[in-house]
Enzyme design. Structure first.
Site, short mmCIF file in Angstrom:
data_model
loop_
_atom_site.label_atom_id
_atom_site.label_comp_id
_atom_site.label_asym_id
_atom_site.label_seq_id
_atom_site.Cartn_x
_atom_site.Cartn_y
_atom_site.Cartn_z
N ASP A 38 0.84 -1.21 0.00
CA ASP A 38 0.00 0.00 0.00
C ASP A 38 0.88 1.26 0.00
OD1 ASP A 38 -2.75 -1.23 2.13
OD2 ASP A 38 -1.93 -1.86 0.20
N GLU A 40 3.86 1.69 -1.25
CA GLU A 40 4.43 1.91 -2.60
C GLU A 40 3.35 2.46 -3.52
OE1 GLU A 40 7.44 1.83 -3.43
OE2 GLU A 40 7.05 2.22 -5.55
N LEU A 88 -34.85 -13.81 -9.89
CA LEU A 88 -34.73 -15.26 -9.91
C LEU A 88 -35.94 -15.89 -9.23
CD1 LEU A 88 -31.01 -15.51 -8.79
CD2 LEU A 88 -31.92 -16.13 -11.03
N GLU A 117 -23.48 -20.87 -7.96
CA GLU A 117 -22.84 -19.63 -7.50
C GLU A 117 -23.40 -19.23 -6.14
OE1 GLU A 117 -23.21 -17.95 -12.07
OE2 GLU A 117 -23.59 -16.58 -10.42
N LYS A 119 -25.17 -16.74 -3.71
CA LYS A 119 -26.12 -15.66 -3.98
C LYS A 119 -25.74 -14.49 -3.04
CE LYS A 119 -31.05 -14.63 -4.60
NZ LYS A 119 -31.03 -13.37 -3.80
N1 LIG Z 1 -27.22 -12.17 -6.02
C1 LIG Z 1 -26.41 -12.92 -6.77
O1 LIG Z 1 -25.30 -13.25 -6.37
C2 LIG Z 1 -26.86 -13.31 -8.14
C3 LIG Z 1 -28.05 -12.78 -8.64
C4 LIG Z 1 -28.48 -13.15 -9.93
C5 LIG Z 1 -29.70 -12.64 -10.50
O2 LIG Z 1 -30.42 -11.82 -9.88
C6 LIG Z 1 -30.06 -13.10 -11.83
C7 LIG Z 1 -31.24 -12.67 -12.44
C8 LIG Z 1 -31.53 -13.15 -13.72
F1 LIG Z 1 -32.67 -12.77 -14.30
C9 LIG Z 1 -30.69 -14.02 -14.38
C10 LIG Z 1 -29.52 -14.46 -13.77
C11 LIG Z 1 -29.21 -14.00 -12.50
O3 LIG Z 1 -28.05 -14.44 -11.92
C12 LIG Z 1 -27.69 -14.05 -10.67
N2 LIG Z 1 -26.54 -14.56 -10.18
C13 LIG Z 1 -26.11 -14.22 -8.94
N3 LIG Z 1 -24.94 -14.76 -8.49
#
Ligand SMILES: NC(=O)c1cc2c(=O)c3cc(F)ccc3oc2nc1N
Length: 331
Positions: A38, A40, A88, A117, A119
């Site tokens: 930091d 540097e 979603l 993934e 959320k």
């Molecule tokens: N909060 C989240 O980390 C997150 C949210 C969405 C979405 O809201 C979402 C909404 C869509 F219509 C399509 C893909 C999506 O993919 C997503 N992927 C994520 N990782």
């Protein structure tokens, strides 16, 4: 040395420092892999600030010194999204996840792959880049029209002002406030007699919808990108491709995503991440399961509100231990 020579040397140094500091920021913020200290970094940053003060007309738009403006907006202008930002559909138990997987396999075929993934519990944002340059950022809003938060998102250091490739792309992701920043902010607010935020999502939303971007800049917000709108010229044909190429462009993605082929693998990922949830430096409120291949996603399509190729497995709302004190039980 003539004055002109000195100026051309200084201006070349401004361009070199801008590029160098943005490169360090990319390593540090997008790849979570700091390559200099930091101290540097701050030394080079101050050298750039001094040169920019001498030659303000040569300040580069993507300079790291230009992230926080002085202007305070009157109100948020509206932005109509290039494509709707849908929400979603939810699954509240493994049976509903299993049904989602079975339906997808039935409609696409047994070869289908999924990507799981975390959320992120924040607020959705869409960011436009034109020819690699940061142009505009907007909240999801009602999914069709959002609010322009360009000046506020500019203050988030992991959002590059210039991509590492000069492409036109809209990227979408989740802005969040790390847990430690949330706790520190609430402590400060409590000391100042201000109302505290109920959770990191509310504090992130309150911080990004500020009319004064200096306030946003002080809130340590961060972002994970997970989708986008882009031409099929780009080599991104699946969610896996997206997570591979976005960091190459300078865009920060979450490292804990996983490709799954069966319901059992998805269930294992959900159980593993549920156990890991409290170690994470950011809040999550579930797991998103997506069909990986974009052409398979198109086969499944959309309902009016949500994609049919993704589902959000929601964690049970955490029971907050409430100990009941001093209640006079009348008998
Ligand atoms: N909060 C989240 O980390 C997150 C949210 C969405 C979405 O809201 C979402 C909404 C869509 F219509 C399509 C893909 C999506 O993919 C997503 N992927 C994520 N990782």
């Amino acid at each position: 040395m003539t004055k002109d020579n000195q100026q051309s040397i200084d201006v070349a140094r401004i361009e070199a420092l801008t590029h160098l500091l943005n490169d360090y920021a990319y390593q540090y913020y997008a790849l979570d892999n700091p390559t200099i200290s930091d101290t540097e970094y701050d030394k080079l940053y101050r050298e750039l600030q001094d040169l920019e003060a001498k030659y303000p007309t040569f300040i580069q738009a993507e300079s790291p010194t230009q992230r926080v403006g002085d202007a305070v907006s009157e109100a948020f202008t509206k932005v109509t999204h290039s494509q709707p930002m849908m929400s979603l559909g939810n699954a509240f138990n493994f049976e509903e996840v299993a049904k989602f997987v079975a339906d997808a396999k039935k409609n696409v075929g047994e070869h289908i792959r999924f990507v799981c993934e975390l959320k992120i519990d924040g607020l959705s944002v869409a960011i436009q880049y034109e020819n690699g340059r940061y142009v505009r950022a907007a909240t999801r809003g009602d999914g069709v029209v959002g609010e322009d938060i360009t000046n506020n998102v500019r203050t988030i250091k992991s959002v590059p002002m210039k991509l590492r490739q000069d492409i036109d792309i809209e990227v979408r992701g989740e802005i969040y406030m790390p847990k430690d920043a949330f706790l520190a902010l609430n402590e400060k607010r409590e000391e100042a007699g201000l109302p505290t935020f109920a959770n990191p999502r509310n504090s992130a939303a309150g911080s990004i919808r500020q009319l004064d971007s200096k306030v946003t800049a002080s809130r340590n917000l961060n972002i994970f990108l997970y989708s986008g709108v882009f031409s099929d010229q780009l080599p991104i044909k699946s969610q896996q491709d997206l997570f591979q190429h976005f960091p190459d462009y300078g865009l920060r993605v979450n490292p804990l995503t996983r490709v799954c082929e069966t319901f059992e693998e998805i269930q294992a990922y959900i159980e593993e991440m549920t156990a890991k949830r409290h170690e994470l430096s950011y809040g999550i409120d579930g797991i998103v399961i997506k069909v990986d291949d974009f052409s398979d996603q198109e086969t499944l399509g959309y309902t009016v509100k949500a994609p049919k190729w993704a589902i959000a497995y929601k964690f049970q709302a955490e029971e907050v231990e409430t100990t009941i004190h001093d209640i006079e039980w009348t008998v």
